[in-house]
Design a protein around this motif. Structure first.
Motif, PDB file in Angstrom:
ATOM      1  N   LEU A 260       0.842  -1.203   0.000  1.00 23.88           N
ATOM      2  CA  LEU A 260       0.000   0.000   0.000  1.00 23.88           C
ATOM      3  C   LEU A 260       0.873   1.248   0.000  1.00 23.88           C
ATOM      4  CD1 LEU A 260      -2.776   1.374   0.208  1.00 23.88           C
ATOM      5  CD2 LEU A 260      -2.588   1.153   2.713  1.00 23.88           C
ATOM      6  N   THR A 261       1.921   1.238   0.816  1.00 24.06           N
ATOM      7  CA  THR A 261       2.840   2.381   0.883  1.00 24.06           C
ATOM      8  C   THR A 261       3.533   2.604  -0.455  1.00 24.06           C
ATOM      9  OG1 THR A 261       3.217   1.878   3.232  1.00 24.06           O
ATOM     10  CG2 THR A 261       4.783   3.371   2.175  1.00 24.06           C
ATOM     11  N   ALA A 262       3.877   1.507  -1.130  1.00 26.35           N
ATOM     12  CA  ALA A 262       4.609   1.611  -2.404  1.00 26.35           C
ATOM     13  C   ALA A 262       3.702   1.968  -3.577  1.00 26.35           C
ATOM     14  CB  ALA A 262       5.331   0.296  -2.695  1.00 26.35           C
ATOM     15  N   THR A 263       2.424   1.582  -3.512  1.00 32.28           N
ATOM     16  CA  THR A 263       1.546   1.742  -4.689  1.00 32.28           C
ATOM     17  C   THR A 263       0.352   2.655  -4.465  1.00 32.28           C
ATOM     18  OG1 THR A 263       0.102  -0.117  -4.075  1.00 32.28           O
ATOM     19  CG2 THR A 263       2.083  -0.643  -5.350  1.00 32.28           C
ATOM     20  N   ASN A 264      -0.081   2.804  -3.230  1.00 35.25           N
ATOM     21  CA  ASN A 264      -1.315   3.511  -2.896  1.00 35.25           C
ATOM     22  C   ASN A 264      -2.532   2.882  -3.594  1.00 35.25           C
ATOM     23  OD1 ASN A 264      -2.316   5.467  -1.147  1.00 35.25           O
ATOM     24  ND2 ASN A 264      -2.540   6.983  -2.775  1.00 35.25           N
ATOM     25  N   ASP A 265      -2.442   1.611  -3.884  1.00 33.57           N
ATOM     26  CA  ASP A 265      -3.515   0.877  -4.559  1.00 33.57           C
ATOM     27  C   ASP A 265      -4.569   0.467  -3.528  1.00 33.57           C
ATOM     28  OD1 ASP A 265      -5.121  -1.087  -5.808  1.00 33.57           O
ATOM     29  OD2 ASP A 265      -3.452  -1.767  -7.070  1.00 33.57           O
ATOM     30  N   ALA A 266      -5.832   0.782  -3.806  1.00 30.03           N
ATOM     31  CA  ALA A 266      -6.922   0.494  -2.878  1.00 30.03           C
ATOM     32  C   ALA A 266      -7.057  -0.999  -2.596  1.00 30.03           C
ATOM     33  CB  ALA A 266      -8.239   1.039  -3.431  1.00 30.03           C
ATOM     34  N   PHE A 267      -6.561  -1.844  -3.486  1.00 30.80           N
ATOM     35  CA  PHE A 267      -6.638  -3.290  -3.256  1.00 30.80           C
ATOM     36  C   PHE A 267      -6.032  -3.651  -1.910  1.00 30.80           C
ATOM     37  CE2 PHE A 267      -4.501  -7.410  -3.259  1.00 30.80           C
ATOM     38  CZ  PHE A 267      -5.551  -8.269  -3.561  1.00 30.80           C
TER      39      PHE A 267
END
Length: 500
Positions: A260-267
């Motif tokens: 999440l920290t690396a991509t900010n992807d909601a998944f």
């Protein structure tokens, strides 16, 4: 009985102190007076230690400063017909255990991300240390479709020998997890390591960074699709050495937090939400990642004011309340000399990991002038950084024994560490092979180790601040990559003058 805080200096000790006051060196080890920690010197040495832990083909010249080490493990992976050379030996043995190695990589990466601007010339050295293990982890994740390799070397065979890495001829057995033999814990940590490392290299090596991140995503998908503990799948190959005692839920949370920290992807935020929280520990280590995940995810609650992450902030602060000695909910023991004491086996691994969380949460609190309460105790950023400083200073020599627990730092440091390469003559001085059993003459010797593993932090003192400096006492005298991996960031924090 607690050890006296005063010691009688011998003539030799006084002589050493005179040398120190003159800024002298012995060999290539600078002597730094205990009681006035030189964090920059300690930082440089804490990273240099990783040169002594390298497996594989070593670089030449200044890129390999531990010159008593040579190539080793050049056939690693051959039994599975893959290339698994590289990476680090986890501690004083010659085995590559991926669970602690990946945690070490994650912590080195987190340290570089948080404190890189404080590292000065050591940032490049830290990136080099991260790359050495991250590249090995990439091989483990991509060598065979459907498999994640998680270690090289039979630990039971290895631990029956006392042999240089360069001489070992024990079985270099290859271990892996798969859909039928899952390992969500080691896969989750591997994903965390690759994701964290990808952020370190995002600007300096974008192509490498992209490969790390894409691989991290695939490994994490594998971790959540085929759930189970690698301890159950691999048994005596990893237990009791690096059993996943905490289970694998913490690694799934940790891996998702880093992705999440690396991509900010909601998944990944949705995945975290689906997990429904985790345990409330008073420890942080290669085995139990909950507290680290809470602190990492607190950034979104504190910096972005994202209410969805408030529960992680609350958990992070409950963790701090369990650590602080004057907190009404403290569950942490301290030695008389002021050291956090968690467990008798390699206690400094917990000290360095917890200290990293103290410095990082203190930094996070300072950025928004945030405070929190432990009961009626108001906790400020300085309360956390002061406790962290006490731990770092203790390791560097401000303790009842006036001993630095970092090899090569200060005048008085462990000389008989439980480490094969350090305790056996180097190839340069003894080119003939030293066999499995022949090495034990050096293990049982009372002589200091012939090769100085500069920067190595050992398991540390006992609960009474005592330390025998005995090679046979591995729970106190053995260094480990994950002790140093967590300490690098805290040393950079204090080297940068952070005293909130």
């Amino acid at each position: 009985m607690a050890m006296s805080r005063t010691t009688t200096l011998s003539f030799f000790s006084l002589f050493i102190c005179v040398l120190i006051s003159l800024g002298s060196t012995i060999g290539n080890v600078q002597l730094v007076q205990a009681g006035n920690p030189n964090y920059r010197d300690a930082l440089a040495k804490s990273i240099l230690f990783f040169h002594g832990q390298r497996s594989g083909k070593l670089p030449s010249g200044a890129a390999q400063q531990m010159t008593w080490r040579s190539n080793s493990g050049l056939s690693d992976g051959r039994l599975a017909q893959v290339d698994l050379t590289g990476g680090y030996y986890d501690a004083g043995d010659n085995v590559k255990f991926n669970l602690p190695m990946a945690f070490t990589t994650t912590m080195l990466s987190w340290g570089a991300l948080e404190y890189g601007e404080k590292m000065g010339p050591q940032l490049a050295s830290t990136q080099e240390a991260i790359r050495w293990s991250a590249t090995y982890l990439l091989k483990c994740a991509t060598a065979t479709p459907g498999k994640l390799y998680v270690g090289v070397g039979d630990p039971n065979a290895d631990h029956k020998c006392w042999v240089r890495p360069e001489d070992m001829d024990q079985a270099r057995t290859v271990y892996s997890v798969s859909s039928s033999n899952p390992g969500s814990d080691v896969a989750g940590e591997t994903a965390a390591a690759l994701a964290a490392a990808s952020m370190v290299f995002r600007k300096v090596d974008p192509k490498y960074s992209a490969l790390l991140l894409s691989t991290a995503k695939k490994v994490f998908q594998f971790a959540i699709q085929y759930r189970g503990s690698y301890s159950d799948s691999l048994g005596s190959a990893v237990c009791p050495f690096y059993c996943s005692y905490s289970g694998f839920k913490d690694e799934l949370m940790w891996g998702a937090a880093w992705l999440l920290t690396a991509t900010n992807d909601a998944f990944y935020s949705n995945f975290l939400n689906s997990m429904g929280g985790g345990d409330s520990p008073d420890i942080f280590s290669w085995d139990n990642k909950y507290a680290g995940a809470y602190v990492l995810l607190s950034r979104k609650a504190i910096l972005s004011n994202d209410k969805k992450f408030d529960s992680y902030k609350q958990q992070a602060e409950q963790f701090m309340c369990r650590i602080l000695p004057n907190s009404p909910s403290s569950s942490t023991q301290y030695t008389q000399g002021g050291l956090i004491y968690k467990l008798p086996g390699s206690n400094l691994q917990y000290v360095t990991s917890i200290t990293f969380l103290l410095t990082t949460y203190s930094k996070l609190m300072s950025s928004t002038k945030h405070t929190f309460n432990c009961g009626n105790l108001v906790v400020t950023p300085s309360a956390l950084s002061s406790l962290a400083k006490r731990q770092v200073d203790y390791i560097l020599g401000e303790n009842p024994k006036r001993m630095s627990y970092m090899v090569g730092y200060g005048a008085n440091y462990p000389k008989r560490i439980h480490h094969r390469g350090s305790s056996l003559p180097s190839l340069a001085t003894h080119p003939q092979r030293i066999g499995c059993d022949a090495g034990f003459q050096f293990f049982y010797s009372s002589n200091p180790n012939p090769n100085i593993l500069v920067g190595a932090v050992v398991g540390g003192p006992d609960q009474n601040d005592g330390f025998p400096d005995d090679r046979n006492d591995y729970s106190h005298s053995e260094p480990a990559t994950y002790i140093n991996g967590a300490l690098v960031g805290s040393l950079a924090y204090f080297a940068g003058g952070n005293l909130n």
